[in-house]
Design an enzyme around this catalytic site. Structure first.
Site, mmCIF file in Angstrom:
data_model
loop_
_atom_site.group_PDB
_atom_site.id
_atom_site.type_symbol
_atom_site.label_atom_id
_atom_site.label_comp_id
_atom_site.label_asym_id
_atom_site.label_seq_id
_atom_site.Cartn_x
_atom_site.Cartn_y
_atom_site.Cartn_z
ATOM 1 N N GLU A 197 0.836 -1.202 0.000
ATOM 2 C CA GLU A 197 0.000 0.000 0.000
ATOM 3 C C GLU A 197 0.869 1.248 0.000
ATOM 4 O O GLU A 197 1.942 1.272 0.596
ATOM 5 C CB GLU A 197 -0.876 0.022 1.260
ATOM 6 C CG GLU A 197 -2.265 -0.533 1.053
ATOM 7 C CD GLU A 197 -3.204 0.464 0.376
ATOM 8 O OE1 GLU A 197 -2.711 1.398 -0.284
ATOM 9 O OE2 GLU A 197 -4.425 0.291 0.485
ATOM 10 N N ASP A 240 -4.832 5.347 5.739
ATOM 11 C CA ASP A 240 -5.465 6.552 6.271
ATOM 12 C C ASP A 240 -6.537 6.126 7.296
ATOM 13 O O ASP A 240 -6.206 5.786 8.426
ATOM 14 C CB ASP A 240 -6.070 7.350 5.117
ATOM 15 C CG ASP A 240 -6.447 8.769 5.504
ATOM 16 O OD1 ASP A 240 -7.086 8.943 6.560
ATOM 17 O OD2 ASP A 240 -6.112 9.707 4.766
ATOM 18 N N PHE A 297 -2.264 15.988 3.665
ATOM 19 C CA PHE A 297 -2.431 15.328 2.374
ATOM 20 C C PHE A 297 -1.103 15.334 1.633
ATOM 21 O O PHE A 297 -0.531 16.402 1.386
ATOM 22 C CB PHE A 297 -3.501 16.015 1.529
ATOM 23 C CG PHE A 297 -3.931 15.178 0.355
ATOM 24 C CD1 PHE A 297 -4.892 14.197 0.496
ATOM 25 C CD2 PHE A 297 -3.341 15.351 -0.891
ATOM 26 C CE1 PHE A 297 -5.278 13.409 -0.581
ATOM 27 C CE2 PHE A 297 -3.714 14.572 -1.972
ATOM 28 C CZ PHE A 297 -4.689 13.587 -1.817
ATOM 29 N N ARG A 336 2.147 12.263 -9.232
ATOM 30 C CA ARG A 336 2.611 10.897 -8.958
ATOM 31 C C ARG A 336 4.102 10.722 -9.245
ATOM 32 O O ARG A 336 4.792 9.960 -8.567
ATOM 33 C CB ARG A 336 1.846 9.884 -9.821
ATOM 34 C CG ARG A 336 0.413 9.650 -9.439
ATOM 35 C CD ARG A 336 -0.128 8.392 -10.118
ATOM 36 N NE ARG A 336 -1.576 8.300 -10.044
ATOM 37 C CZ ARG A 336 -2.258 7.832 -9.006
ATOM 38 N NH1 ARG A 336 -1.589 7.433 -7.941
ATOM 39 N NH2 ARG A 336 -3.567 7.780 -9.034
#
Length: 616
Positions: free
Chosen positions: A537, A541, A591, A604
């Site tokens: 992963e 969260d 975030f 990304r």
């Protein structure tokens, strides 16, 4: 002479078939040395060669000494090489004393002779009295323990068989054997430091302090040398621990060492810096205790402060002591490193000053941005900013960028607005600075973990997994899409027989908070029943996605199931009992993007992990 033979055996100075260069001045010590080694020529099968250096200082007297040496070597059938040098020119060029210049040229000649004969040893005639004089001279000069240890009996290829024999005994031996030698009249004067110690200081010590002063000085030298050897070995190990990068010491690590090692670590750093900058690293005669102290004092000084050493400058740069060559570190003589090259989006530009090619890849949203007008790669200019309120200078200070390198750092800029800083940390992967991103106006990314930090942590994770699974085959199931970067880099570091598969589950969509709804639209293709599975992963969260995946994989009959997450936000957890078996980094509630993680499919491909912020 028993002392001569005892010293040779004690220190293992000779081996069978040694080729030996003998420094032959014609004085008592060197003549006795040649005579005694001749006596061992058969026993050790020695090949003896003499080198005489005429320093060009004493006119007719020097010519007379050279003639004597030639006659002696001819009579004793010893091959001789005579070297003529001009010491006064050496003194003028090197700004050193006549004594030091003469010493350097003699040893240059000895080593050249050794290379010509392909020999093993250089024998020189230092005696016990010379050693006492050297210790006193070094003490007055402020030398450390090594200097107070005197002249070593063996130093690399150099041997000193007479180092434990008094001068009077050497001269008595020559008289008894009827061997002539020359007297250097300059040794009788007071012009040189050693002569003054020989004729004034030591006699005064023996007259007014202790009649055996010279003997007592040399008696403890072997113990001092042993102490020095031990401490220097410890310092070499400590130096490796304190090394921040080449020719730079990490100050907190340095100050954490015992004081006795701190000085020696500085000395070790000087030695390595002199090698780097092609300065004579073996010759430390110009480095005194005051130089070491000055350099060490910088560790408690302010950033930017300097200590000037012979041939080097030591500068404090925040938490680092950096050792630089004096000639290249003089700001007044520094070359102008400024440059400026225009940039066109998607057209590579080679920048010779940094030996890099800069290619800006821009998004469609950016093409209308005013910043694209006047883009260039350049060095800093007055008034540069990295945001509306933050100056480039503030960035350099906050990031502890050394002052002397700031003018050579490449910047991508539009006018006075700096968009990227290609500094030492990020020169391979230019990134938005201070959050200023060209991707979407009003967004910024602040680095949380660099590529280097991620690589280092992945090494540790791979070691943990290898230790837990041994040789057992494992299946790594990557949670798309964010975990792809993490999977690829981690899989290459694993020693196990690994198989890869993929699954797609998402609870974010294009937002910055979890939606609470898990969608699964890509399933593994491998048969996982009875297999050891690790879910890869990118981030944990709320735990809802992993709870869903754990339930899903339980239904597939996996023999074991573990979770490996690059990032974990424990403060955001909503599902109890959800935790990873392997975690790269635990992070605060922010975030994050980069290294596979996205916001609305952007960011990304950043090589690091950063915190996404909104500036408007």
């Amino acid at each position: 002479m028993k002392g001569f033979h005892k010293t040779i055996k004690k220190y293992g100075m000779l081996s069978q078939n040694d080729g030996i260069i003998i420094g032959l001045s014609g004085g008592a010590d060197s003549v006795a040395l040649l005579a005694l080694l001749r006596g061992l020529r058969t026993e050790y099968a020695l090949s003896l060669y003499a080198v005489h250096v005429n320093h060009g200082l004493r006119g007719a007297a020097a010519q007379s000494d050279e003639a004597f040496v030639r006659g002696l070597c001819e009579a004793w059938e010893i091959p001789l090489r005579v070297v003529q040098v001009n010491i006064r020119d050496e003194v003028a060029r090197g700004k050193i004393s006549i004594e030091e210049a003469g010493r350097r040229k003699r040893y240059d000649a000895f080593y050249e002779g050794l290379e010509k004969i392909n020999g093993q040893k250089i024998a020189v005639g230092h005696n016990k009295d010379d050693n006492a004089e050297t210790v006193v001279m070094n003490l007055c000069r402020g030398a450390g323990l090594r200097g107070l240890s005197g002249i070593a009996p063996v130093s690399g290829q150099i041997i000193r068989p007479l180092i434990e024999t008094p001068r009077a005994e050497i001269e008595a031996y020559l008289m008894k054997q009827g061997i002539k030698f020359v007297q250097d009249i300059s040794n009788a004067g007071y012009d040189y430091t050693r002569n003054r110690i020989r004729h004034i200081v030591l006699p005064a010590l023996e007259k007014h302090v202790n009649t055996n002063a010279a003997v007592n000085i040399t008696r403890n030298l072997p113990f001092l040398r042993a102490d020095a050897d031990f401490l220097e070995e410890a310092a070499r190990n400590a130096y490796a621990e304190c090394l921040q990068d080449k020719n730079a010491l990490h100050i907190p690590a340095l100050l954490n060492q015992p004081v006795a090692l701190q000085y020696r670590i500085i000395r070790e750093a000087i030695y390595h810096a002199r090698i780097t900058y092609q300065i004579d690293a073996e010759d430390f005669t110009d480095i005194h205790a005051i130089h070491i102290t000055d350099a060490l004092n910088l560790a408690n000084g302010r950033t930017g402060s300097e200590a000037h050493l012979p041939s080097l400058i030591v500068r404090r740069e925040y938490a680092v002591l950096r050792f630089l060559p004096a000639s290249k570190n003089d700001d007044k003589n520094a070359e102008n490193t400024g440059f400026c090259y225009p940039l066109v989006p998607n057209v590579p530009r080679f920048v010779p000053e940094i030996n890099k090619t800069i290619a800006l890849q821009v998004y469609t949203q950016v093409e209308a941005c005013d910043m694209l007008s006047g883009l260039c790669v350049r060095t800093r200019q007055k008034g540069d900013k990295i945001s509306r309120t933050k100056k480039l200078q503030d960035y350099f200070v906050n990031e502890k960028v050394p002052r002397h390198v700031r003018d050579s750092i490449a910047l991508v800029a539009a006018g006075s607005q700096v968009l990227w800083i290609l500094d030492a940390k990020n020169k391979t992967y230019p990134h938005p600075i201070g959050g200023e991103s060209m991707a979407v106006k009003g967004e910024s990314v602040e680095i949380l973990y660099t590529k280097a930090q991620i690589d280092e942590r992945l090494e540790s994770l791979a070691e943990e997994i290898n230790r837990d699974y041994g040789d057992k085959p494992i299946v790594l199931v990557c949670a798309l899409t964010g975990g792809v970067f993490f999977l690829a880099d981690l899989a290459r570091k694993l020693g196990n027989a690994t198989t890869l598969d993929f699954i797609r589950a998402s609870s974010y969509g294009d937002g910055t908070t979890s939606s609470g709804t898990v969608a699964l639209d890509c399933h593994p293709r491998l048969e996982l029943k009875g297999k050891d599975v690790i879910i890869i992963e990118d981030i944990i969260d709320t735990g809802r996605t992993l709870a869903h995946l754990q339930e899903y994989f339980a239904g597939l009959g996996a023999a074991s199931l573990r979770i490996c997450a690059l990032l974990d936000k424990p403060s955001r957890r909503e599902i109890e009992g959800i935790q990873a078996d392997y975690v790269g980094f635990s992070i605060p509630d922010a975030f994050v993007v980069g290294y596979g993680l996205d916001y609305a499919q952007r960011y990304r491909n950043l090589p690091y992990v950063g915190v996404l912020k909104f500036t408007e």
